[in-house]
Design a protein around this motif. Sequence first.
Motif, PDB file in Angstrom:
ATOM      1  N   GLY A  41       0.834  -1.189   0.000  1.00  0.00           N
ATOM      2  CA  GLY A  41       0.000   0.000   0.000  1.00  0.00           C
ATOM      3  C   GLY A  41       0.866   1.235   0.000  1.00  0.00           C
ATOM      4  O   GLY A  41       1.999   1.219  -0.478  1.00  0.00           O
ATOM      5  N   LYS A  42       0.350   2.306   0.581  1.00  0.00           N
ATOM      6  CA  LYS A  42       1.118   3.539   0.658  1.00  0.00           C
ATOM      7  C   LYS A  42       0.929   4.186   2.025  1.00  0.00           C
ATOM      8  O   LYS A  42      -0.104   4.013   2.676  1.00  0.00           O
ATOM      9  CB  LYS A  42       0.742   4.498  -0.464  1.00  0.00           C
ATOM     10  N   HIS A  43       1.962   4.895   2.452  1.00  0.00           N
ATOM     11  CA  HIS A  43       1.930   5.623   3.713  1.00  0.00           C
ATOM     12  C   HIS A  43       2.033   7.104   3.380  1.00  0.00           C
ATOM     13  O   HIS A  43       2.920   7.517   2.634  1.00  0.00           O
ATOM     14  CB  HIS A  43       3.084   5.206   4.619  1.00  0.00           C
ATOM     15  N   ILE A  44       1.118   7.888   3.909  1.00  0.00           N
ATOM     16  CA  ILE A  44       1.067   9.325   3.651  1.00  0.00           C
ATOM     17  C   ILE A  44       1.116  10.053   4.980  1.00  0.00           C
ATOM     18  O   ILE A  44       0.426   9.655   5.935  1.00  0.00           O
ATOM     19  CB  ILE A  44      -0.237   9.694   2.903  1.00  0.00           C
ATOM     20  N   THR A  45       1.917  11.099   5.054  1.00  0.00           N
ATOM     21  CA  THR A  45       1.997  11.922   6.259  1.00  0.00           C
ATOM     22  C   THR A  45       1.534  13.330   5.916  1.00  0.00           C
ATOM     23  O   THR A  45       2.014  13.929   4.951  1.00  0.00           O
ATOM     24  CB  THR A  45       3.442  11.968   6.794  1.00  0.00           C
ATOM     25  N   LEU A  46       0.590  13.841   6.700  1.00  0.00           N
ATOM     26  CA  LEU A  46       0.098  15.209   6.525  1.00  0.00           C
ATOM     27  C   LEU A  46       0.380  16.017   7.784  1.00  0.00           C
ATOM     28  O   LEU A  46       0.198  15.514   8.894  1.00  0.00           O
ATOM     29  CB  LEU A  46      -1.416  15.224   6.283  1.00  0.00           C
ATOM     30  N   GLN A  47       0.816  17.244   7.617  1.00  0.00           N
ATOM     31  CA  GLN A  47       0.909  18.196   8.727  1.00  0.00           C
ATOM     32  C   GLN A  47      -0.349  19.044   8.661  1.00  0.00           C
ATOM     33  O   GLN A  47      -0.585  19.735   7.660  1.00  0.00           O
ATOM     34  CB  GLN A  47       2.159  19.076   8.589  1.00  0.00           C
ATOM     35  N   ILE A  48      -1.154  19.000   9.713  1.00  0.00           N
ATOM     36  CA  ILE A  48      -2.466  19.640   9.708  1.00  0.00           C
ATOM     37  C   ILE A  48      -2.550  20.670  10.824  1.00  0.00           C
ATOM     38  O   ILE A  48      -2.275  20.356  11.988  1.00  0.00           O
ATOM     39  CB  ILE A  48      -3.594  18.598   9.899  1.00  0.00           C
ATOM     40  N   ASP A  49      -2.942  21.894  10.467  1.00  0.00           N
ATOM     41  CA  ASP A  49      -3.232  22.917  11.467  1.00  0.00           C
ATOM     42  C   ASP A  49      -4.698  22.784  11.850  1.00  0.00           C
ATOM     43  O   ASP A  49      -5.579  22.898  10.996  1.00  0.00           O
ATOM     44  CB  ASP A  49      -2.965  24.318  10.917  1.00  0.00           C
ATOM     45  N   ALA A  50      -4.955  22.507  13.129  1.00  0.00           N
ATOM     46  CA  ALA A  50      -6.327  22.338  13.615  1.00  0.00           C
ATOM     47  C   ALA A  50      -6.373  22.723  15.088  1.00  0.00           C
ATOM     48  O   ALA A  50      -5.357  22.702  15.780  1.00  0.00           O
ATOM     49  CB  ALA A  50      -6.783  20.897  13.438  1.00  0.00           C
ATOM     50  N   ALA A  51      -7.564  23.056  15.554  1.00  0.00           N
ATOM     51  CA  ALA A  51      -7.745  23.466  16.951  1.00  0.00           C
ATOM     52  C   ALA A  51      -7.673  22.272  17.898  1.00  0.00           C
ATOM     53  O   ALA A  51      -7.186  22.396  19.022  1.00  0.00           O
ATOM     54  CB  ALA A  51      -9.073  24.195  17.118  1.00  0.00           C
ATOM     55  N   THR A  52      -8.159  21.109  17.434  1.00  0.00           N
ATOM     56  CA  THR A  52      -8.184  19.916  18.288  1.00  0.00           C
ATOM     57  C   THR A  52      -7.734  18.689  17.499  1.00  0.00           C
ATOM     58  O   THR A  52      -7.728  18.695  16.256  1.00  0.00           O
ATOM     59  CB  THR A  52      -9.610  19.636  18.808  1.00  0.00           C
ATOM     60  N   LYS A  53      -7.412  17.647  18.239  1.00  0.00           N
ATOM     61  CA  LYS A  53      -7.040  16.372  17.616  1.00  0.00           C
ATOM     62  C   LYS A  53      -8.209  15.814  16.812  1.00  0.00           C
ATOM     63  O   LYS A  53      -8.020  15.255  15.724  1.00  0.00           O
ATOM     64  CB  LYS A  53      -6.615  15.390  18.712  1.00  0.00           C
ATOM     65  N   GLU A  55     -10.558  17.496  15.271  1.00  0.00           N
ATOM     66  CA  GLU A  55     -10.683  18.260  14.028  1.00  0.00           C
ATOM     67  C   GLU A  55      -9.628  17.794  13.016  1.00  0.00           C
ATOM     68  O   GLU A  55      -9.920  17.627  11.828  1.00  0.00           O
ATOM     69  CB  GLU A  55     -10.532  19.754  14.295  1.00  0.00           C
ATOM     70  N   ALA A  56      -8.410  17.565  13.484  1.00  0.00           N
ATOM     71  CA  ALA A  56      -7.348  17.072  12.610  1.00  0.00           C
ATOM     72  C   ALA A  56      -7.720  15.704  12.047  1.00  0.00           C
ATOM     73  O   ALA A  56      -7.501  15.428  10.863  1.00  0.00           O
ATOM     74  CB  ALA A  56      -6.023  17.004  13.370  1.00  0.00           C
ATOM     75  N   GLN A  57      -8.287  14.844  12.884  1.00  0.00           N
ATOM     76  CA  GLN A  57      -8.732  13.514  12.450  1.00  0.00           C
ATOM     77  C   GLN A  57      -9.767  13.652  11.342  1.00  0.00           C
ATOM     78  O   GLN A  57      -9.687  12.978  10.317  1.00  0.00           O
ATOM     79  CB  GLN A  57      -9.310  12.741  13.645  1.00  0.00           C
ATOM     80  N   GLN A  58     -10.741  14.532  11.548  1.00  0.00           N
ATOM     81  CA  GLN A  58     -11.806  14.716  10.564  1.00  0.00           C
ATOM     82  C   GLN A  58     -11.256  15.258   9.244  1.00  0.00           C
ATOM     83  O   GLN A  58     -11.635  14.801   8.165  1.00  0.00           O
ATOM     84  CB  GLN A  58     -12.888  15.654  11.107  1.00  0.00           C
TER      85      GLN A  58
END
Length: 81
Positions: A41-53, A55-58
């Motif tokens: 498969g593939k592994h993807i890493t995202l850096q996400i600016d969010a107020a809460t964990k 929100e980042a999950q969503q």
Amino acid sequence: MTFTAHINVMPLKELLDPQGKAVMSGLKNLGISHVHDVRIGKHITLQIDAATKEEAQQLAETACQKLLANQVMESFEVHIQ
């Protein structure tokens, strides 16, 4: 706050994985015979600016559903750090 989303996208178990089959054959040709199945498969890493964990999950799940994974042929898992 910046969160890191680690996303794993894998082919559905019900579908043939041609890359996995090719690697499996290569391993057997190398004498590595104790491996019984290979799925690639593939592994993807995202850096996400969010107020809460949450929100980042969503946001990461939305990215997967709309772009990063073909849900007809692939499943995905999201882990937030």
